[in-house]
Design an enzyme around this catalytic site. Structure first.
Site, short mmCIF file in Angstrom:
data_model
loop_
_atom_site.label_atom_id
_atom_site.label_comp_id
_atom_site.label_asym_id
_atom_site.label_seq_id
_atom_site.Cartn_x
_atom_site.Cartn_y
_atom_site.Cartn_z
N THR A 1 27.78 37.43 32.12
CA THR A 1 26.46 36.90 32.47
C THR A 1 25.48 38.06 32.41
O THR A 1 25.81 39.18 32.84
CB THR A 1 26.46 36.28 33.88
OG1 THR A 1 26.79 37.28 34.84
CG2 THR A 1 27.46 35.13 33.97
N LYS B 1 34.69 47.32 5.93
CA LYS B 1 33.88 46.73 7.00
C LYS B 1 33.72 45.23 6.74
O LYS B 1 33.36 44.81 5.63
CB LYS B 1 32.51 47.40 7.06
CG LYS B 1 31.68 47.04 8.29
CD LYS B 1 30.47 47.98 8.37
CE LYS B 1 29.72 47.79 9.68
NZ LYS B 1 28.91 46.59 9.67
N SER C 1 30.08 45.15 3.56
CA SER C 1 29.14 46.24 3.37
C SER C 1 29.36 46.89 2.02
O SER C 1 30.49 47.02 1.55
CB SER C 1 29.32 47.29 4.49
OG SER C 1 28.56 48.44 4.23
N SER C 2 28.27 47.32 1.40
CA SER C 2 28.36 48.09 0.16
C SER C 2 28.48 49.58 0.45
O SER C 2 28.64 50.39 -0.47
CB SER C 2 27.12 47.84 -0.71
OG SER C 2 25.94 48.27 -0.01
N SER D 1 0.86 -1.18 0.00
CA SER D 1 0.00 0.00 0.00
C SER D 1 0.89 1.22 0.00
O SER D 1 2.05 1.16 0.44
CB SER D 1 -0.89 0.01 1.25
OG SER D 1 -1.39 1.30 1.51
N THR D 2 0.37 2.35 -0.47
CA THR D 2 1.10 3.61 -0.34
C THR D 2 1.53 3.82 1.11
O THR D 2 2.63 4.29 1.40
CB THR D 2 0.23 4.78 -0.81
OG1 THR D 2 0.04 4.68 -2.23
CG2 THR D 2 0.87 6.12 -0.47
#
Length: 447
Positions: free
Chosen positions: A185, A322, A316-317, A138-139
């Site tokens: 922390t 960067k 970065s463009s 069966s499936t």
């Protein structure tokens, strides 16, 4: 072109198509995700293994003769070599409890088998997709079994990627063991720590998640092949049911067993849900690691700047020079996607009904998607980020000698109350200078 028509309408398919009308109906009626079955080679291979094992069991049970069995086996072996994956165009996410998946593989195998016997595609003689390729099946039990086998196969490269990640982090833990820095922390200054100890914690959590994921994936070896639709085995001879799983073990190389209760197997896919949960927990731990690396490398002048991540491309463009933490951010986005996959899996579990969970295929597909994404991103993470991490010793030393780490060590020498009184009497900056100079009888080199 060959044309097939029935009460559902007319379907036109290319002469080159190995699939048939049932596959075409699934394409026409149930497509939406843009994720074809052919994109999942492990699933196709697992389906072919199930069909091969079923053919062998059917032959021993007297359901099919040897010529048909042999033709089916040869067709399965052809698929197992990676051929004709383009002939599995159905959407992996579709209704009907996976009927489209099972019929797609049945039709392709039948056509390949018939061609090998000298008959044209689409003739379905002498090998029929339902009467022979799908005999005693069966499936439900086919897809249930194949998706678990596919997941176990697909997890092997994920396990390897995780092991490589753990190894790379452990190398860094060793390199950084003599680097003293500050622990934090609540995102506030804490005590001194060796940077290597921090990295050892990263390695350990990934190692533990790998172990838990392997444990969960191991439960998928329990399958229901032979249970047919709802677990009763109706429609399959007893001899076939007795042989099917052992034949699948033989052809797949996996140690597989029947589920204890095949009715349960048809109704409930909680084993898949547990595996998915483990993937989500793993993603959560990876996300935390990636976020930590972003913080530790932040700045580099106005942030923590304790480590430097490899520069793999312009960050970065807008800002010349960067360098952004693009790989950890990619890992984080991958983890978001894994969360989404798990949500779909848990929904599939919740929405099962009565004798058969028809959404199990969606769960399996999402687990395969999550595993593939994680494996790919982990390879990149290990090779292009973790292995190239460098330490900024100057910043680490500066942070280690800030007020809170020094006063914590003073507290260990003179006690909490006395240390608090010294802070009150001298102020933070003067007390820090006194500690560093040894002006209160505290040797900061004796740690």
């Amino acid at each position: 072109m060959r044309e097939e028509t029935d009460q559902f309408g007319t379907v036109v398919m290319s002469e080159k198509a190995l699939y048939g009308i049932q596959t075409q109906r699934t394409l026409n009626n149930l497509s939406f995700s843009g994720l074809p079955l052919g994109r999942y080679p492990a699933y196709i291979e697992s389906l072919a293994l199930v069909k091969k094992a079923a053919a062998l069991a059917n032959y021993e049970a007297g359901v099919v003769d040897w010529d048909i069995c042999k033709a089916i086996i040869e067709a399965c072996d052809y698929l197992l070599k990676g051929n004709q994956y383009d002939q599995f165009p159905i959407d992996i996410l579709h209704g009907g409890g996976g009927i489209g998946t099972n019929m797609n593989v049945n039709e392709v195998i039948a056509n390949l088998a018939n061609e090998s016997l000298g008959f044209p595609r689409g003739s379905y003689t002498p090998v029929h997709p339902a009467d022979h390729v799908n005999a005693s099946q069966s499936t439900s039990d086919v897809c249930h079994t194949a998706i678990r086998l596919a997941i176990m196969k697909s997890f092997q490269p994920l396990f390897a990627a995780l092991e490589q990640l753990v190894g790379a982090i452990n190398v860094k833990a060793g390199e950084f063991q003599n680097v003293t820095t500050i622990a934090r922390t609540c995102l506030q200054d804490g005590m001194r720590i060796q940077l290597g100890d921090t990295f050892s914690g990263y390695a350990q959590v990934i190692k533990r998640r790998l172990f838990s994921l392997k444990e969960a994936a191991g439960t998928l070896k329990f399958i229901n092949l032979g249970g047919t639709v709802i677990g009763s085995g109706a429609g399959a001879p007893k001899l076939y049911r007795d042989k099917a799983v052992s034949k699948l073990c033989e052809v797949s190389g996996f140690k597989l067993l029947h589920r204890e209760n095949l009715f349960d197997a048809a109704q409930n896919m909680d084993d898949l849900a547990v595996v998915s949960s483990e993937l989500k927990i793993l993603a959560s731990c990876l996300l935390k690691l990636a976020k930590d690396l972003r913080l530790l490398s932040s700045g580099p002048e106005a942030g923590f700047g304790e480590i430097q991540l490899p520069a793999v491309q312009a960050g970065s463009s807008f800002f010349p020079g960067k360098i952004n933490p693009v790989i950890p951010e990619t890992v984080i986005q991958c983890c978001f996607q894994v969360y989404g996959c798990d949500c779909a899996v848990q929904s599939a579990l919740e929405h099962g009904e009565l004798g058969l969970n028809v959404f199990e295929g969606a769960a399996g597909a999402n687990i395969l998607n999550a595993a593939e994404m994680l494996e790919k991103v982990l390879v990149t993470f290990t090779e292009k980020c973790i292995k190239g991490i460098e330490v900024n010793r100057e910043n680490c030393e500066k942070h280690a000698n800030t007020f809170i780490p020094l006063v914590v060590e003073l507290k260990e020498k003179v006690g909490y109350a006395a240390a608090a009184q010294l802070v009150k009497e001298n102020g933070k900056e003067d007390l820090k200078n006194m500690i560093l100079s040894g002006g209160i009888g505290y040797d900061t080199d004796n740690q």
